[in-house]
Scaffold this motif. Structure first.
Motif, short mmCIF file in Angstrom:
data_model
loop_
_atom_site.label_atom_id
_atom_site.label_comp_id
_atom_site.label_asym_id
_atom_site.label_seq_id
_atom_site.Cartn_x
_atom_site.Cartn_y
_atom_site.Cartn_z
N CYS A 30 0.86 -1.36 0.13
CA CYS A 30 -0.49 -0.19 -0.38
C CYS A 30 0.61 1.10 0.24
O CYS A 30 0.40 2.50 -0.08
CB CYS A 30 -0.45 0.32 1.08
SG CYS A 30 -2.21 -1.33 1.24
N GLU B 86 -3.80 6.68 7.39
CA GLU B 86 -4.00 5.25 7.87
C GLU B 86 -4.87 3.96 7.53
O GLU B 86 -4.60 3.14 7.86
CB GLU B 86 -2.71 6.09 9.68
CG GLU B 86 -2.06 5.14 9.99
CD GLU B 86 -1.57 5.03 11.29
OE1 GLU B 86 -2.16 4.89 12.68
OE2 GLU B 86 0.31 5.04 11.32
N LYS B 87 -5.91 4.46 8.52
CA LYS B 87 -6.79 3.84 8.60
C LYS B 87 -7.91 3.38 7.13
O LYS B 87 -7.65 2.41 6.92
CB LYS B 87 -7.99 4.38 9.28
CG LYS B 87 -9.92 4.62 9.51
CD LYS B 87 -10.15 4.54 10.20
CE LYS B 87 -11.87 4.00 10.80
NZ LYS B 87 -12.92 3.76 9.42
N ARG B 88 -7.18 4.02 6.19
CA ARG B 88 -7.71 3.63 5.16
C ARG B 88 -6.79 2.49 4.54
O ARG B 88 -7.41 1.83 3.66
CB ARG B 88 -8.06 4.82 3.72
CG ARG B 88 -8.37 4.39 2.28
CD ARG B 88 -7.79 5.67 1.65
NE ARG B 88 -6.72 6.47 1.81
CZ ARG B 88 -5.69 5.07 0.87
NH1 ARG B 88 -6.29 4.24 -0.06
NH2 ARG B 88 -4.64 5.54 0.38
N LEU C 61 -5.05 0.90 6.45
CA LEU C 61 -5.01 -0.62 7.25
C LEU C 61 -6.18 -0.95 6.22
O LEU C 61 -6.77 -2.37 6.54
CB LEU C 61 -5.45 -0.16 8.81
CG LEU C 61 -5.38 -1.18 9.58
CD1 LEU C 61 -4.41 -2.39 8.86
CD2 LEU C 61 -5.12 -0.67 10.70
N GLU C 62 -7.65 -0.56 6.26
CA GLU C 62 -9.04 -0.95 5.64
C GLU C 62 -8.52 -1.97 4.20
O GLU C 62 -9.31 -3.07 4.12
CB GLU C 62 -10.12 -0.72 6.17
CG GLU C 62 -10.34 0.19 7.13
CD GLU C 62 -11.34 1.34 6.98
OE1 GLU C 62 -11.12 2.31 5.58
OE2 GLU C 62 -12.18 1.63 7.56
N LYS C 63 -7.59 -1.41 3.10
CA LYS C 63 -7.07 -1.64 2.03
C LYS C 63 -6.81 -3.36 1.99
O LYS C 63 -6.69 -3.98 1.51
CB LYS C 63 -6.58 -0.99 1.74
CG LYS C 63 -5.46 -1.09 0.00
CD LYS C 63 -7.03 -1.69 -0.88
CE LYS C 63 -6.15 -1.39 -2.35
NZ LYS C 63 -7.21 -2.22 -3.20
N MET D 152 -6.29 -5.00 4.72
CA MET D 152 -7.35 -6.22 5.26
C MET D 152 -8.65 -6.87 4.65
O MET D 152 -8.32 -8.08 4.32
CB MET D 152 -7.92 -5.55 6.19
CG MET D 152 -7.18 -5.79 8.01
SD MET D 152 -6.92 -6.76 8.23
CE MET D 152 -7.95 -7.97 9.13
N SER D 153 -9.05 -6.05 3.28
CA SER D 153 -9.41 -6.39 2.36
C SER D 153 -8.79 -6.86 0.77
O SER D 153 -9.37 -8.09 0.56
CB SER D 153 -10.15 -4.81 1.63
OG SER D 153 -11.09 -5.09 0.34
N GLU E 262 -8.20 -10.32 2.63
CA GLU E 262 -9.45 -11.45 2.78
C GLU E 262 -10.06 -11.57 1.12
O GLU E 262 -10.70 -13.07 1.16
CB GLU E 262 -11.12 -10.02 3.23
CG GLU E 262 -12.33 -10.50 3.19
CD GLU E 262 -13.76 -9.87 3.91
OE1 GLU E 262 -14.72 -10.63 4.36
OE2 GLU E 262 -13.10 -8.95 4.06
N LYS F 173 -8.31 -13.47 5.52
CA LYS F 173 -8.01 -12.30 6.59
C LYS F 173 -7.81 -13.07 7.90
O LYS F 173 -7.37 -12.53 9.06
CB LYS F 173 -9.82 -11.70 6.02
CG LYS F 173 -9.80 -11.16 7.94
CD LYS F 173 -11.38 -10.85 7.16
CE LYS F 173 -12.17 -9.58 8.00
NZ LYS F 173 -13.47 -9.53 7.63
N TRP G 268 -4.05 -12.47 9.14
CA TRP G 268 -3.61 -11.37 9.00
C TRP G 268 -1.84 -11.42 9.59
O TRP G 268 -1.79 -10.98 9.79
CB TRP G 268 -4.45 -10.58 9.64
CG TRP G 268 -4.70 -9.99 11.08
CD1 TRP G 268 -6.11 -10.79 11.16
CD2 TRP G 268 -4.07 -9.19 12.05
NE1 TRP G 268 -6.18 -10.67 12.62
CE2 TRP G 268 -5.22 -9.78 13.02
CE3 TRP G 268 -3.36 -8.37 11.72
CZ2 TRP G 268 -5.34 -9.37 14.55
CZ3 TRP G 268 -3.01 -8.34 13.04
CH2 TRP G 268 -3.50 -8.51 14.66
#
Length: 256
Positions: free
Chosen positions: A103, A125-127, A129-131, A133-134, A137, A142, A145
């Motif tokens: 990322c 940073e939040k975006r 991290l979500e990316k 994890m996505s 998955e 997932k 992780w």
């Protein structure tokens, strides 16, 4: 419409002609296989596209731009991602951390924002991290992780490398023997994963020795021998081409 066009690529190493005047195109939205016997020059072609090698002659056009001579990180930023024949993960890091490294090329926060943890930096940073994890998955990892990369099975390490490549947000992904080390069930799951990658609008080019996988999933095949293209076409055409049978497939019907 062609997303990738290779024009008269040639690469020598000392006295060895590894890639000999190779030209072919990859249509946007397609799944294309690059096949041939060991030593045919397949991985060298990949390395010419991704900037690991610079060709002696020729062009590698991606999305209208010649990427020859570009630094590898610039090529990634344009939208080309890859995996490797020999897995290259950060083995002491966990699965999530490996994908987060992919990322990084899309992050915009500078040193100041990172030092002072600005609202924009925290949101990014939040975006990210979500990316990450996505993508885990998406490839079926997932629940693992937080597993260290070298503790994963060989097949799952392959999937983790694909997740990291997808985290760069590519338009075009190059997979170098993605089924290597996988059992039959994992290979079937890989076929479905590659189809799902294409459904995301990502064009796929792969090297693969598992001919049953290649014939099931690729719409177009390019065959190399001694660094040169000897045949090109749909799977049915290729499996019946006398030059391909002699050079690579042989007479074993199980390969077809």
């Amino acid at each position: 419409m062609s997303l990738v066009e290779l024009k008269n690529l040639t690469k020598t190493f000392g006295g060895l002609l590894a890639v000999n005047d190779v030209s072919f195109s990859v249509e946007e939205g397609s799944i294309v296989g690059l096949i041939g016997p060991n030593g045919a020059g397949k991985t060298t072609v990949f390395n010419l596209i991704t900037g690991n090698y610079i060709p002696d002659t020729g062009e590698a056009i991606f999305d209208g731009k010649d990427v020859v001579g570009m630094q590898t990180h610039r090529i990634v930023n344009l939208g080309i991602a890859r995996t490797f024949q020999t897995i290259r993960l950060f083995k002491s890091l966990n699965a999530l951390e490996n994908v987060l490294s992919g990322c990084h090329c899309r992050m915009k926060s500078g040193v100041f924002a990172s030092m002072f943890r600005t609202p924009a930096q925290r949101a990014e940073e939040k975006r990210v991290l979500e990316k990450a994890m996505s993508e885990l998955e998406f490839v079926g990892l997932k629940d693992q992780w937080d597993t260290q990369a070298d503790s994963l099975s060989y097949g799952k390490q392959r999937l983790l490398e694909i997740a990291r490549a997808l985290a760069t947000e590519p338009k075009f992904i190059i997979l170098d023997e993605p089924a290597g080390g996988m059992n039959d069930q994992e290979t079937q799951e890989l076929i479905e994963l590659i189809k799902a990658i294409r459904e995301r609008g990502i064009t796929v080019l792969l090297i693969e020795h598992d001919m049953s996988l290649v014939m099931k999933i690729c719409e177009h095949l390019i065959v190399l021998e001694y660094g040169a293209v000897i045949a090109e076409g749909d799977p049915e055409t290729i499996k019946n081409d006398p030059r391909v049978i002699e050079a690579y497939l042989g007479a074993d019907d199980d390969l077809l």
